[in-house]
Motif scaffolding. Structure first.
Motif, PDB file in Angstrom:
ATOM      1  N   TYR A  64      -4.913   8.636   8.615  1.00 31.96           N
ATOM      2  CA  TYR A  64      -3.826   7.722   8.656  1.00 31.96           C
ATOM      3  C   TYR A  64      -3.053   7.987   7.466  1.00 31.96           C
ATOM      4  O   TYR A  64      -3.573   7.539   6.376  1.00 31.96           O
ATOM      5  N   GLU A  65      -1.802   8.614   7.401  1.00 29.01           N
ATOM      6  CA  GLU A  65      -0.789   8.817   6.129  1.00 29.01           C
ATOM      7  C   GLU A  65       0.216   7.756   6.394  1.00 29.01           C
ATOM      8  O   GLU A  65       0.934   7.473   7.458  1.00 29.01           O
ATOM      9  N   HIS A  66       0.420   6.909   5.211  1.00 28.88           N
ATOM     10  CA  HIS A  66       1.233   5.597   5.336  1.00 28.88           C
ATOM     11  C   HIS A  66       2.167   5.861   4.029  1.00 28.88           C
ATOM     12  O   HIS A  66       1.807   6.122   2.903  1.00 28.88           O
ATOM     13  N   ARG A  76      16.110  -7.649  -6.311  1.00 28.62           N
ATOM     14  CA  ARG A  76      16.707  -6.704  -6.327  1.00 28.62           C
ATOM     15  C   ARG A  76      15.938  -5.364  -6.444  1.00 28.62           C
ATOM     16  O   ARG A  76      16.166  -4.656  -7.544  1.00 28.62           O
ATOM     17  N   ASN A  77      14.744  -5.195  -5.951  1.00 27.95           N
ATOM     18  CA  ASN A  77      13.859  -3.950  -6.227  1.00 27.95           C
ATOM     19  C   ASN A  77      13.176  -3.546  -4.710  1.00 27.95           C
ATOM     20  O   ASN A  77      13.210  -4.366  -3.850  1.00 27.95           O
ATOM     21  N   LEU A  78      12.828  -2.446  -4.857  1.00 26.19           N
ATOM     22  CA  LEU A  78      11.997  -1.907  -3.808  1.00 26.19           C
ATOM     23  C   LEU A  78      10.768  -1.385  -4.674  1.00 26.19           C
ATOM     24  O   LEU A  78      10.612  -0.690  -5.586  1.00 26.19           O
ATOM     25  N   SER A  79       9.415  -1.639  -4.081  1.00 24.20           N
ATOM     26  CA  SER A  79       8.215  -0.842  -4.323  1.00 24.20           C
ATOM     27  C   SER A  79       7.596   0.066  -3.382  1.00 24.20           C
ATOM     28  O   SER A  79       7.954  -0.475  -2.331  1.00 24.20           O
ATOM     29  N   CYS A  80       7.176   0.928  -3.491  1.00 27.68           N
ATOM     30  CA  CYS A  80       6.657   1.966  -2.779  1.00 27.68           C
ATOM     31  C   CYS A  80       5.227   2.474  -3.018  1.00 27.68           C
ATOM     32  O   CYS A  80       5.084   2.694  -4.235  1.00 27.68           O
ATOM     33  N   SER A  81       4.386   2.820  -2.012  1.00 30.31           N
ATOM     34  CA  SER A  81       3.196   3.078  -2.055  1.00 30.31           C
ATOM     35  C   SER A  81       2.720   4.306  -1.143  1.00 30.31           C
ATOM     36  O   SER A  81       3.418   4.089   0.134  1.00 30.31           O
ATOM     37  N   VAL A  82       1.882   5.092  -1.322  1.00 27.83           N
ATOM     38  CA  VAL A  82       1.537   6.136  -0.477  1.00 27.83           C
ATOM     39  C   VAL A  82      -0.017   5.895  -0.061  1.00 27.83           C
ATOM     40  O   VAL A  82      -0.760   5.742  -1.162  1.00 27.83           O
ATOM     41  N   ALA A  83      -0.482   6.132   0.994  1.00 25.54           N
ATOM     42  CA  ALA A  83      -1.997   6.094   1.458  1.00 25.54           C
ATOM     43  C   ALA A  83      -2.171   7.159   2.255  1.00 25.54           C
ATOM     44  O   ALA A  83      -1.542   7.518   3.195  1.00 25.54           O
ATOM     45  N   SER A  84      -3.557   7.507   2.139  1.00 26.35           N
ATOM     46  CA  SER A  84      -4.277   8.506   3.117  1.00 26.35           C
ATOM     47  C   SER A  84      -5.562   7.771   3.404  1.00 26.35           C
ATOM     48  O   SER A  84      -6.555   7.362   2.705  1.00 26.35           O
ATOM     49  N   ARG A  85      -5.714   7.327   4.776  1.00 27.81           N
ATOM     50  CA  ARG A  85      -6.753   6.362   5.114  1.00 27.81           C
ATOM     51  C   ARG A  85      -7.526   6.905   6.390  1.00 27.81           C
ATOM     52  O   ARG A  85      -6.885   7.351   7.452  1.00 27.81           O
ATOM     53  N   ILE A  86      -8.808   6.992   6.318  1.00 27.99           N
ATOM     54  CA  ILE A  86      -9.465   7.308   7.627  1.00 27.99           C
ATOM     55  C   ILE A  86      -9.847   5.928   8.282  1.00 27.99           C
ATOM     56  O   ILE A  86     -10.044   5.839   9.681  1.00 27.99           O
ATOM     57  N   ASN A  87      -9.882   4.749   7.713  1.00 31.03           N
ATOM     58  CA  ASN A  87     -10.168   3.557   8.524  1.00 31.03           C
ATOM     59  C   ASN A  87      -8.972   2.845   8.504  1.00 31.03           C
ATOM     60  O   ASN A  87      -8.185   2.355   7.777  1.00 31.03           O
ATOM     61  N   LYS A  88      -8.385   2.909   9.901  1.00 28.54           N
ATOM     62  CA  LYS A  88      -6.826   2.115  10.206  1.00 28.54           C
ATOM     63  C   LYS A  88      -7.174   0.598   9.650  1.00 28.54           C
ATOM     64  O   LYS A  88      -6.042   0.119   9.503  1.00 28.54           O
ATOM     65  N   ASN A  89      -8.394   0.096   9.497  1.00 29.81           N
ATOM     66  CA  ASN A  89      -8.420  -1.487   9.286  1.00 29.81           C
ATOM     67  C   ASN A  89      -7.599  -1.700   7.955  1.00 29.81           C
ATOM     68  O   ASN A  89      -7.379  -2.819   7.664  1.00 29.81           O
ATOM     69  N   TYR A  90      -7.571  -0.634   7.183  1.00 29.96           N
ATOM     70  CA  TYR A  90      -7.002  -0.882   5.846  1.00 29.96           C
ATOM     71  C   TYR A  90      -5.454  -0.669   5.856  1.00 29.96           C
ATOM     72  O   TYR A  90      -4.627  -1.068   4.979  1.00 29.96           O
ATOM     73  N   LEU A  91      -4.785  -0.480   6.910  1.00 33.15           N
ATOM     74  CA  LEU A  91      -3.247  -0.359   7.129  1.00 33.15           C
ATOM     75  C   LEU A  91      -2.806  -1.414   6.360  1.00 33.15           C
ATOM     76  O   LEU A  91      -1.605  -1.303   5.858  1.00 33.15           O
ATOM     77  N   ARG A  92      -2.958  -2.905   6.625  1.00 28.91           N
ATOM     78  CA  ARG A  92      -2.272  -3.762   5.977  1.00 28.91           C
ATOM     79  C   ARG A  92      -2.787  -4.419   4.556  1.00 28.91           C
ATOM     80  O   ARG A  92      -2.362  -5.404   4.085  1.00 28.91           O
ATOM     81  N   SER A  93      -3.720  -3.684   4.063  1.00 28.29           N
ATOM     82  CA  SER A  93      -4.119  -4.041   2.781  1.00 28.29           C
ATOM     83  C   SER A  93      -3.119  -3.557   1.821  1.00 28.29           C
ATOM     84  O   SER A  93      -2.764  -2.618   1.366  1.00 28.29           O
TER      85      SER A  93
END
Length: 241
Positions: A64-66, A76-93
């Motif tokens: 799962y690439e997020h 007044r800002n945006l923060s961005c992060s990128v993830a590559s996960r095999i365990n979809k339970n980490y989606l909302r971490s």
């Protein structure tokens, strides 16, 4: 110019466009990403975070690439992060993860090549107006295409080629034990040991860690990640893979 002055110049930038309306950022994000990142679909909005997802299948497993984007109107800002996960339970971490199979990292850290970043450069700042905010979102898409996708491709190669991961996945593919009991035992060890992975004494975990440590040709930095890898592999097994 001080860091505060630099931030102020960004968030007070003048343009002739209207102020953002409620929900308008979502529309801008989806519109821009459909054009610039067509393989990533809008997944959800939760707790101020917009998540876009692409799912790859590698060796029969979903990866799962997020792309996570948190928009703060008041600050007044945006923060961005990128993830590559095999365990979809980490989606909302919202925790960053330096492990091998559920990596999660800040996009600007990828862009800068370091985690030591001045505060005035650590976020994508906006001025609450449509024109400037749209331009910032275009920049995010550009940065993701250049730095985020490179990171994700490295993860793909690792899933495809790494002997360490092949050994780990082979171990859990052939494992037949009670998943709930395994998970409970590891959680008990973690809770009693201050949530340090080194506190896990479960026999299956120790056996897997030993097998991983016996893999040849692993560099020192990757070898440091073996205890965490063993835990996350068994965690993945315990939730049903």
């Amino acid at each position: 110019m001080s860091w505060y002055s630099k931030i102020k110049s960004k968030i007070e930038k003048k343009d002739d466009s209207p102020e953002l309306k409620r929900g308008q950022v979502k529309h801008i994000l989806i519109s821009e990403f459909e054009r610039e990142l067509p393989e990533f679909n809008f997944l959800e909005y939760r707790n101020g975070c917009y998540t876009f997802e692409n799912i790859r299948t590698i060796s029969g497993r979903n990866v799962y690439e997020h792309l996570h984007i948190t928009f703060a109107l008041k600050d007044r800002n945006l923060s961005c992060s990128v993830a590559s996960r095999i365990n979809k339970n980490y989606l909302r971490s919202n925790r960053y993860n330096t492990g091998l199979i559920n990596r999660h990292i800040d996009l600007i850290v990828l862009k800068k090549g370091t985690g030591v970043i001045p505060v005035e450069e650590a976020y994508y700042f906006h001025n609450r107006r449509v024109k400037t905010t749209t331009g910032i979102i275009k920049q995010i898409a550009k940065d993701f295409n250049k730095f985020g996708k490179s990171f994700l491709q490295k993860q793909v190669k690792q899933f495809e080629k790494s002997e360490l991961l092949k050994t780990g996945f082979n171990f859990i593919d052939n494992l037949v034990i009670d998943k709930s009991e395994l998970n409970d035992q590891m959680e008990k060890d973690l809770n009693s040991g201050g949530h340090l992975i080194s506190s896990i004494k479960n026999e299956t975990y120790l056996n897997l860690k030993s097998e991983l440590q016996n893999v040849k040709g692993i560099n020192r930095e990757t070898r440091k990640n073996i205890p965490k890898l063993a835990y996350e592999l068994l965690e993945f097994y315990a939730v049903g893979k």
